[in-house]
Scaffold this motif. Structure first.
Motif: not given
Lengths: 257, 127
Positions: A103, A204, A200, B124, B120, A196-197, A189-191, B107-110, B112-117
């Motif tokens: 996924r 990166l 990501v 699950a 999702a 999936r995280s 901070f990066m969750r 910062s980009i990873a943060a 993207i991960n904060r905008h996790e659809p």
């Protein structure tokens, strides 16, 4: 007596490494639990201790393999070398849930693309700020910022000077170490928490060594998902840096002289 | 026997690395392209097949799980042999490039991960 001990250590290098690393892990677990009340992960501390030992080893011998250059501890080169590291990483695939990986797969691929372009641009920009103007040096340093293997591969392919290649390796190695150390601190901070995280993040952050150690120190469950993506990082970097990226940089910075 | 599991792991590892090298050659790149990742996919496939057909004994799986458990110690040994001295001696430019790259990428990873659809999460729960 000294030679006897040395002989024992060298001939049983790998076994001695298991014992030493066992002690380091035990020490880190106890300290993490007692002194920081579990706020710092034991494995994060153990990796920091490992890096400190590597610094000491480098200081003592002037070599480039950290503590493994001290003859007593040469077995560490085998235990922490790429063969066993990759073997252990592949073994963690047993913990992957295929549906989760499938996924998030495309997201990992996008992150992989960004994780190659962004560090490259930053590396080129930094090199420019420090006075480099020729496309070959700019590209090589940019590539080094992607991973410390992409740097020298690119530099050799396009004919960079050894001084620039060394610089590229240095920035790549420093980035890998920075990822190892800062990932547990930046995890919230990066969750970082879901497969999936982790994919990501791995795309990166790049470099198998940085990602694998960073995730190990954050949450062991996330390691296989991160590794699955990160192992493509060096290959992708070696593919695009000496080709497409070099052509773009050369078009932007044509030779002055 | 646990050794069967370890041998299976070794087989996937070698085949994956080989295919990664081959892929590198095909693309004209002097590097292994995703060999470890391919090996992981092979192992996932083999495990799935083994469970579905029932030929993978729990005892054999132990031979893989032990190596997975050794992962963190191996990574610590890897940390102990990094070229830390060289990383620190690269001067301000190498350090700055690395710090900026890590800052940008986290910062980009943060982001993207904060905008996790939101979709999702329900998916699950269903699967």
């Amino acid at each position: 007596m000294e030679t006897l001990l040395q002989k024992l250590a060298v001939e049983n290098g790998l076994v001695l490494s298991f014992a030493i690393i066992g002690l380091v892990v035990l020490f880190s677990e106890v300290v993490a639990r007692q002194l920081t009340r579990g706020r710092v992960q034991g494995s994060a501390l153990a990796i920091l201790i490992g890096l400190t030992l590597a610094y000491v080893g480098g200081r003592l011998t002037g070599g480039n393999k950290g503590l493994a250059d001290v003859s007593y501890f040469s077995g560490l080169a085998l235990m922490g070398g790429s063969m066993l590291r990759d073997f252990a990483i592949v073994a963690t695939a047993f913990e992957v849930h295929p549906t989760e990986a499938k996924r998030a797969g495309w997201m990992g691929a996008i992150a992989l693309g960004l994780g190659t372009i962004v560090p490259f641009i930053i590396g080129v920009g930094t090199a420019y700020a420090f006075g480099y103007r020729d496309a070959i040096s700019l590209t090589t340093i940019g590539a080094g910022t992607v991973t410390y293997i992409v740097g020298p591969v690119t530099g050799t392919a396009i004919g960079a000077s050894s001084e620039v290649i060394t610089l590229a390796i240095a920035s790549g190695v420093f980035k890998a170490i920075l990822v190892m150390v800062t990932t547990p601190m930046l995890a919230k901070f990066m969750r970082l928490g879901t497969p999936r995280s982790a994919m990501v993040f791995a795309g990166l952050a790049g470099t198998v060594s940085g990602v694998s150690a960073g995730l190990a120190a954050t949450d062991r469950k996330l390691v296989p998902y991160g590794a699955l993506v990160a192992t493509f990082h060096t290959g992708v970097g070696c593919l695009v840096c000496p080709s497409i990226f070099f052509f773009v940089v050369r078009a932007l910075f044509p030779a002055h002289s | 026997m646990p050794l069967y599991g370890t041998a299976l792991l070794a087989g996937c590892h070698l085949l994956g690395i080989f295919l990664g090298e081959l892929l590198g050659r095909l693309l004209g790149v002097p590097a292994n392209v995703g060999g470890v990742g391919i090996a992981m996919l092979l192992l996932i496939a083999v495990r799935w097949h083994g469970h579905a057909r029932g030929w993978l004994a729990p005892r054999s799986e132990e031979g893989v799980k032990y190596w997975a458990a050794l992962y963190i110690p191996v990574v610590i040994a890897m940390a102990a042999q990094q070229n830390v001295l060289k990383a620190l001696s690269g001067g301000p430019m190498a350090v700055l490039a690395a710090v900026l790259a890590v800052l940008a990428c986290t910062s980009i990873a943060a982001w993207i991960n904060r905008h996790e659809p939101a979709a999702a999460a329900p998916v699950a729960e269903i699967s």
